[in-house]
Design a protein around this motif. Structure first.
Motif, PDB file in Angstrom:
ATOM      1  N   ASN A 131      26.125 -18.405 -13.886  1.00 41.64           N
ATOM      2  CA  ASN A 131      25.837 -17.008 -14.227  1.00 41.64           C
ATOM      3  C   ASN A 131      24.800 -16.358 -13.306  1.00 41.64           C
ATOM      4  OD1 ASN A 131      24.119 -18.932 -15.987  1.00 41.64           O
ATOM      5  ND2 ASN A 131      22.915 -17.046 -15.962  1.00 41.64           N
ATOM      6  N   ARG A 190      23.867 -21.323 -21.069  1.00 46.21           N
ATOM      7  CA  ARG A 190      23.390 -21.262 -22.454  1.00 46.21           C
ATOM      8  C   ARG A 190      23.190 -19.830 -22.920  1.00 46.21           C
ATOM      9  NH1 ARG A 190      17.088 -23.379 -22.023  1.00 46.21           N
ATOM     10  NH2 ARG A 190      16.383 -21.869 -20.462  1.00 46.21           N
ATOM     11  N   ASP A 191      23.242 -18.858 -21.997  1.00 52.50           N
ATOM     12  CA  ASP A 191      23.025 -17.453 -22.330  1.00 52.50           C
ATOM     13  C   ASP A 191      24.344 -16.702 -22.202  1.00 52.50           C
ATOM     14  OD1 ASP A 191      22.373 -14.659 -22.217  1.00 52.50           O
ATOM     15  OD2 ASP A 191      20.297 -15.198 -21.762  1.00 52.50           O
ATOM     16  N   ALA A 192      24.965 -16.375 -23.337  1.00 52.62           N
ATOM     17  CA  ALA A 192      26.273 -15.729 -23.331  1.00 52.62           C
ATOM     18  C   ALA A 192      26.228 -14.357 -22.692  1.00 52.62           C
ATOM     19  CB  ALA A 192      26.814 -15.629 -24.759  1.00 52.62           C
ATOM     20  N   ASP A 193      25.160 -13.611 -22.909  1.00 55.44           N
ATOM     21  CA  ASP A 193      25.067 -12.271 -22.332  1.00 55.44           C
ATOM     22  C   ASP A 193      25.025 -12.325 -20.804  1.00 55.44           C
ATOM     23  OD1 ASP A 193      25.095 -11.098 -24.841  1.00 55.44           O
ATOM     24  OD2 ASP A 193      22.903 -10.990 -24.991  1.00 55.44           O
ATOM     25  N   ALA A 206      26.167 -14.742 -18.958  1.00 58.43           N
ATOM     26  CA  ALA A 206      27.471 -15.213 -18.500  1.00 58.43           C
ATOM     27  C   ALA A 206      28.491 -14.088 -18.520  1.00 58.43           C
ATOM     28  CB  ALA A 206      27.939 -16.375 -19.361  1.00 58.43           C
ATOM     29  N   ASP A 207      28.455 -13.267 -19.552  1.00 60.05           N
ATOM     30  CA  ASP A 207      29.378 -12.122 -19.625  1.00 60.05           C
ATOM     31  C   ASP A 207      29.127 -11.148 -18.479  1.00 60.05           C
ATOM     32  OD1 ASP A 207      30.606 -13.116 -21.874  1.00 60.05           O
ATOM     33  OD2 ASP A 207      29.454 -11.901 -23.286  1.00 60.05           O
ATOM     34  N   ARG A 216      35.891 -17.416 -17.390  1.00 57.72           N
ATOM     35  CA  ARG A 216      35.437 -17.415 -18.772  1.00 57.72           C
ATOM     36  C   ARG A 216      34.150 -18.238 -18.882  1.00 57.72           C
ATOM     37  NH1 ARG A 216      37.328 -22.011 -21.659  1.00 57.72           N
ATOM     38  NH2 ARG A 216      38.817 -23.293 -20.493  1.00 57.72           N
ATOM     39  N   HIS A 217      33.630 -18.329 -20.088  1.00 60.23           N
ATOM     40  CA  HIS A 217      32.308 -18.917 -20.304  1.00 60.23           C
ATOM     41  C   HIS A 217      32.359 -19.949 -21.423  1.00 60.23           C
ATOM     42  CE1 HIS A 217      28.630 -18.546 -23.006  1.00 60.23           C
ATOM     43  NE2 HIS A 217      28.171 -19.204 -21.960  1.00 60.23           N
ATOM     44  N   ARG A 226      29.386 -22.318 -23.685  1.00 60.17           N
ATOM     45  CA  ARG A 226      27.956 -22.531 -23.891  1.00 60.17           C
ATOM     46  C   ARG A 226      27.582 -23.915 -23.382  1.00 60.17           C
ATOM     47  NH1 ARG A 226      24.010 -24.658 -26.970  1.00 60.17           N
ATOM     48  NH2 ARG A 226      22.154 -23.360 -27.278  1.00 60.17           N
ATOM     49  N   SER A 252      30.333 -29.024 -25.620  1.00 58.19           N
ATOM     50  CA  SER A 252      30.566 -28.175 -24.456  1.00 58.19           C
ATOM     51  C   SER A 252      31.818 -28.613 -23.707  1.00 58.19           C
ATOM     52  CB  SER A 252      29.354 -28.215 -23.526  1.00 58.19           C
ATOM     53  OG  SER A 252      28.212 -27.665 -24.150  1.00 58.19           O
TER      54      SER A 252
END
Length: 313
Positions: A37, A60-63, A65-66, A82-83, A85, A97
């Motif tokens: 990311n 570990r940070d979805a935001d 990664a998005d 795609r992502h 965690r 994971s």
């Protein structure tokens, strides 16, 4: 495991023709990039996405990664990204994971994620491990275990471990691997990278011994500066002043887009073989990736035991 090596930069003569700007297609393949990311990992993911492969960002940070996935899609038409965690500081979470990949095979994993602390205070993960050693080495070590069946299911799975020449001057103290007695941030970071690189080489030796088709390759990204890195707003947006001030350093080092090239080649090039070290050709600091003898003298050291026995070297 290599016991000694030259201090020369990777040999240009040892590499096949390779154009970092014209990568081979990898349609149908799936690649996982830990820490994809941000930083060098982002550019590894962006470049791999341009080959038609499915790229999974481990973060570990979805935001974040998005945001990275959105940036990749804006530059790579029809990118498959795609992502999942991924928290390398939490060893118990890594099985989940691996399962979150929802795939019957994995063609490559790029062990890119890592931390480096400058503060003098020693930190620990929730599992009680020194943070740099725990995240940089132990987390990737454990993740490889859980990914092993998926990598073995691919025709030629690859484990690509990101090392660092920061390991050059370090030794592993086998009696104090987690720096409980002698904690210095730079030294501990170098030891964590040395552990990663030794793991990458030893993993390949064991894979060969077991007749596996999986290859383990070690890379070094070279010198990478933010000021020399192409902007990727909002992820990375250097000011004009920052970019101008960084230009003189371009004589010796490079940006993070170029620093991604060794890992990308280690994933894609069919001529890559296990046990190699790939790094920038120009003094291991900048330029297209090349392979050659390991540029690090691999050393381990046992500290002198308390009972006064002579330490093994």
């Amino acid at each position: 495991m290599p016991s000694a090596a030259s201090s020369e930069a990777p040999s240009e003569a040892s590499t096949a023709p390779w154009d970092v700007h014209r990568l081979p297609r990898a349609d149908g393949k799936t690649f996982l990039v830990t820490g994809g990311n941000a930083g060098i990992g982002y550019f590894v993911a962006e470049q791999l996405a341009g080959t038609g492969a499915t790229v999974v960002l481990g973060s570990r940070d979805a935001d974040k990664a998005d945001a990275a996935a959105t940036s990749i899609r804006s530059r790579v038409p029809d990118a498959r990204v795609r992502h999942i965690r991924l928290d390398l500081a939490d060893l118990a979470s890594l099985k989940a994971s691996a399962e979150a990949l929802r795939s019957d095979r994995l063609d490559a994993v790029v062990h890119n994620a890592g931390v480096k602390f400058d503060q003098p205070d020693r930190r620990e993960t929730g599992d009680g491990h020194e943070a740099m050693f725990g995240i940089n080495h132990l987390g990737h070590f454990a993740l490889t275990h859980w990914l092993a069946p998926l990598l073995a299911a691919a025709p030629e799975g690859r484990v690509v471990t990101t090392g660092s020449f920061a390991a050059t001057s370090e030794r592993l103290d086998l009696d104090d691997l987690e720096s409980t007695r002698d904690y210095r941030p730079d030294r501990t970071y170098g030891r964590s990278k040395l552990a990663q690189m030794l793991f990458g080489f030893e993993l390949d030796r064991r894979l060969r011994t077991g007749g596996s088709t999986v290859r383990s390759v070690v890379t070094h990204p070279g010198g990478a500066l933010d000021s020399l890195t192409p902007p990727r707003p909002p992820l990375h947006a250097p000011t004009t002043g920052e970019r101008l001030r960084g230009l003189p350093a371009g004589i010796l080092v490079q940006g993070k887009e170029a620093a991604a090239w060794p890992a990308v080649r280690a994933v894609l090039d069919p001529s890559v073989t296990g046990g190699q070290l790939w790094a920038p050709r120009i003094f291991g600091l900048r330029g297209p990736p090349g392979s050659g003898p390991s540029a690090v003298i691999w050393r381990t050291r046992r500290s002198r035991p308390a009972c006064g026995r002579r330490a093994a070297t």
